[in-house]
Design an enzyme around this catalytic site. Structure first.
Site, PDB file in Angstrom:
ATOM      1  N   SER A  30       4.269  -5.603   8.780  1.00 38.88           N
ATOM      2  CA  SER A  30       5.209  -6.452   8.014  1.00 38.88           C
ATOM      3  C   SER A  30       6.128  -7.163   8.994  1.00 38.88           C
ATOM      4  CB  SER A  30       6.058  -5.584   7.084  1.00 38.88           C
ATOM      5  OG  SER A  30       7.146  -6.332   6.558  1.00 38.88           O
ATOM      6  N   TYR A  83      11.152   1.967   6.099  1.00 40.85           N
ATOM      7  CA  TYR A  83      10.049   0.997   6.002  1.00 40.85           C
ATOM      8  C   TYR A  83      10.016   0.105   7.241  1.00 40.85           C
ATOM      9  CZ  TYR A  83       7.125  -2.740   4.106  1.00 40.85           C
ATOM     10  OH  TYR A  83       6.129  -3.657   3.926  1.00 40.85           O
TER      11      TYR A  83
HETATM   12  N1  LIG Z   1       3.869  -7.650  -0.667  1.00 44.64           N
HETATM   13  C1  LIG Z   1       4.608  -7.930   0.388  1.00 44.64           C
HETATM   14  O1  LIG Z   1       5.527  -8.748   0.323  1.00 44.64           O
HETATM   15  C2  LIG Z   1       4.340  -7.247   1.690  1.00 44.64           C
HETATM   16  C3  LIG Z   1       4.967  -7.743   2.841  1.00 44.64           C
HETATM   17  C4  LIG Z   1       4.736  -7.122   4.053  1.00 44.64           C
HETATM   18  C5  LIG Z   1       3.866  -6.056   4.138  1.00 44.64           C
HETATM   19  N2  LIG Z   1       3.280  -5.563   3.013  1.00 44.64           N
HETATM   20  C6  LIG Z   1       2.388  -4.409   3.150  1.00 44.64           C
HETATM   21  O2  LIG Z   1       1.152  -4.669   2.513  1.00 44.64           O
HETATM   22  C7  LIG Z   1       0.541  -3.439   2.153  1.00 44.64           C
HETATM   23  C8  LIG Z   1       0.067  -3.535   0.717  1.00 44.64           C
HETATM   24  O3  LIG Z   1       1.210  -3.708  -0.112  1.00 44.64           O
HETATM   25  P1  LIG Z   1       1.198  -4.594  -1.450  1.00 44.64           P
HETATM   26  O4  LIG Z   1       2.364  -5.488  -1.371  1.00 44.64           O
HETATM   27  O5  LIG Z   1      -0.141  -5.141  -1.671  1.00 44.64           O
HETATM   28  O6  LIG Z   1       1.569  -3.460  -2.507  1.00 44.64           O
HETATM   29  P2  LIG Z   1       0.939  -3.043  -3.899  1.00 44.64           P
HETATM   30  O7  LIG Z   1       0.476  -4.214  -4.668  1.00 44.64           O
HETATM   31  O8  LIG Z   1       1.948  -2.146  -4.501  1.00 44.64           O
HETATM   32  O9  LIG Z   1      -0.365  -2.223  -3.477  1.00 44.64           O
HETATM   33  C9  LIG Z   1      -0.263  -1.003  -2.798  1.00 44.64           C
HETATM   34  C10 LIG Z   1      -1.642  -0.392  -2.739  1.00 44.64           C
HETATM   35  O10 LIG Z   1      -1.577   0.823  -1.991  1.00 44.64           O
HETATM   36  C11 LIG Z   1      -2.067   1.886  -2.792  1.00 44.64           C
HETATM   37  N3  LIG Z   1      -1.360   3.109  -2.391  1.00 44.64           N
HETATM   38  C12 LIG Z   1      -0.047   3.381  -2.442  1.00 44.64           C
HETATM   39  N4  LIG Z   1       0.197   4.627  -1.991  1.00 44.64           N
HETATM   40  C13 LIG Z   1      -1.007   5.125  -1.611  1.00 44.64           C
HETATM   41  C14 LIG Z   1      -1.428   6.360  -1.077  1.00 44.64           C
HETATM   42  N5  LIG Z   1      -0.570   7.364  -0.842  1.00 44.64           N
HETATM   43  N6  LIG Z   1      -2.744   6.552  -0.826  1.00 44.64           N
HETATM   44  C15 LIG Z   1      -3.643   5.571  -1.096  1.00 44.64           C
HETATM   45  N7  LIG Z   1      -3.305   4.387  -1.603  1.00 44.64           N
HETATM   46  C16 LIG Z   1      -2.004   4.162  -1.858  1.00 44.64           C
HETATM   47  C17 LIG Z   1      -1.814   1.466  -4.233  1.00 44.64           C
HETATM   48  O11 LIG Z   1      -2.659   2.064  -5.201  1.00 44.64           O
HETATM   49  P3  LIG Z   1      -2.342   3.468  -5.931  1.00 44.64           P
HETATM   50  O12 LIG Z   1      -1.023   3.351  -6.589  1.00 44.64           O
HETATM   51  O13 LIG Z   1      -3.495   3.648  -6.890  1.00 44.64           O
HETATM   52  O14 LIG Z   1      -2.379   4.500  -4.848  1.00 44.64           O
HETATM   53  C18 LIG Z   1      -2.186  -0.023  -4.103  1.00 44.64           C
HETATM   54  O15 LIG Z   1      -3.592  -0.181  -4.085  1.00 44.64           O
HETATM   55  C19 LIG Z   1       1.571  -2.355   2.407  1.00 44.64           C
HETATM   56  O16 LIG Z   1       1.302  -1.702   3.622  1.00 44.64           O
HETATM   57  C20 LIG Z   1       2.870  -3.132   2.505  1.00 44.64           C
HETATM   58  O17 LIG Z   1       3.841  -2.470   3.270  1.00 44.64           O
HETATM   59  C21 LIG Z   1       3.485  -6.136   1.794  1.00 44.64           C
END
Ligand SMILES: NC(=O)c1ccc[n+]([C@@H]2O[C@H](COP(=O)([O-])OP(=O)(O)OC[C@H]3O[C@@H](n4cnc5c(N)ncnc54)[C@H](OP(=O)(O)O)[C@@H]3O)[C@@H](O)[C@H]2O)c1
Length: 279
Positions: free
Chosen positions: A163, A180
């Site tokens: 991130s 985070y």
């Molecule tokens: N969206 C943003 O703005 C943003 C920005 C920078 C970085 N990121 C990074 O991108 C990545 C994905 O985030 P996202 O924004 O796409 O979030 P999201 O839509 O909430 O998706 C998170 C995913 O991770 C899974 N997950 C969560 N805890 C888990 C665990 N303990 N074991 C296995 N799977 C798990 C969730 O499914 P389940 O609930 O079924 O486990 C879901 O598939 C993360 O690493 C986040 O830090 C996101």
């Protein structure tokens, strides 16, 4: 340079192709992981394993991916990345379908927002565990499968979703994300270490540093820090991240086109990080 070498250099038609590759996407059931999985399948992957904690969410994601009509198949294998035993079970389940893995997208992550004085120690630890330790354990347990087909000309890939919170400072104040932000800085550094350790074995490691993408994880913080429209308006390119931004970046990093990137990262934030630090 000989004419034969010239012809080879111009073979760029397949430069982004992932034909026949086998990929595993953690946190692939929604958000960035699902968009990336969609890109991987559409770039030609033969198998894309979708894993997250909830079985129904994995099944739903795979149904949507398989409805795209690509030659490859999405396969659901639910597992909790926070539990090493579950990661080992995930590897064993994947091995029932394939004798190797070409691409591991370590994308599952969690966040926690709370003010400095009351920021819970347990939340800090949980976020660090999932976003850093579990990424390491996942790469370690998948390494034997990643090594199987890895060659100099066709290296396997590990891509870690970090991130921009790991490059600049994360959210502060009432919704501060200390754990985070530290975890994502660590994830970027872990990528560098893995790149040097595994590069000689033809496994390249890279990272992605996204800014805000409207996903389930980000939506709460986005609402609390100005809302979607305001955040888009204050981003230098005037928008937030979109599905194709993450899909295209993951395909690039995993394809021949990204074959000399090892230990580096792609910042996917429309210029937000630089925009914050103007004098
Ligand atoms: N969206 C943003 O703005 C943003 C920005 C920078 C970085 N990121 C990074 O991108 C990545 C994905 O985030 P996202 O924004 O796409 O979030 P999201 O839509 O909430 O998706 C998170 C995913 O991770 C899974 N997950 C969560 N805890 C888990 C665990 N303990 N074991 C296995 N799977 C798990 C969730 O499914 P389940 O609930 O079924 O486990 C879901 O598939 C993360 O690493 C986040 O830090 C996101």
């Amino acid at each position: 340079m000989s004419a034969a070498a010239d012809v080879k250099l111009q073979d760029f038609k397949s430069i982004f192709s992932l034909d026949g590759k086998v990929a595993v996407v953690t946190g692939g059931s929604r958000g960035l992981g699902l968009h990336a999985a969609s890109g991987l399948l559409q770039a030609g992957c033969a198998k894309v394993f979708i894993t997250s904690r909830k079985a129904a969410a994995c099944d739903e994601a795979c149904a949507a991916l398989n409805a795209l009509g690509c030659p490859g198949t999405a396969i659901a294998v639910p597992a909790d990345q926070a539990r090493s035993a579950d990661i080992a079970r995930l590897v064993a389940e994947v091995e029932k379908h394939t004798d190797h893995v070409d691409i591991l997208l370590a994308n599952a992550g969690a966040t926690w927002g709370a003010p400095f004085d009351s920021h819970p120690e347990e939340a800090f630890a949980k976020v660090m565990d999932l976003n850093v330790k579990s990424v390491f354990v996942c790469t370690q347990k998948f390494a034997p499968l990643l090594r199987k087909n890895a060659t100099l000309s066709s290296p396997s890939r590990i891509v870690i979703t970090a991130s921009i919170a790991g490059l600049g400072v994360g959210s502060l104040g009432p919704h501060a994300t200390f754990g985070y932000s530290a975890s994502k800085a660590a994830a970027l550094h872990l990528a560098r270490n893995l790149a040097v350790e595994l590069g000689p074995e033809h496994i390249l490691t890279t990272a992605i540093a996204p800014g805000f993408f409207p996903t389930k994880m980000a939506s709460g913080l986005m609402e609390m820090t100005g809302g979607v429209e305001e955040l888009a308006a204050t981003t230098p390119n005037k928008r937030l991240g979109q599905a194709e931004d993450i899909a295209g970046t993951v395909v690039y990093l995993c394809s021949r086109a990204g074959g000399h990137v090892n230990g580096g990262y792609v910042v996917l934030d429309g210029g937000a990080l630089n925009g914050r630090s103007r004098l």
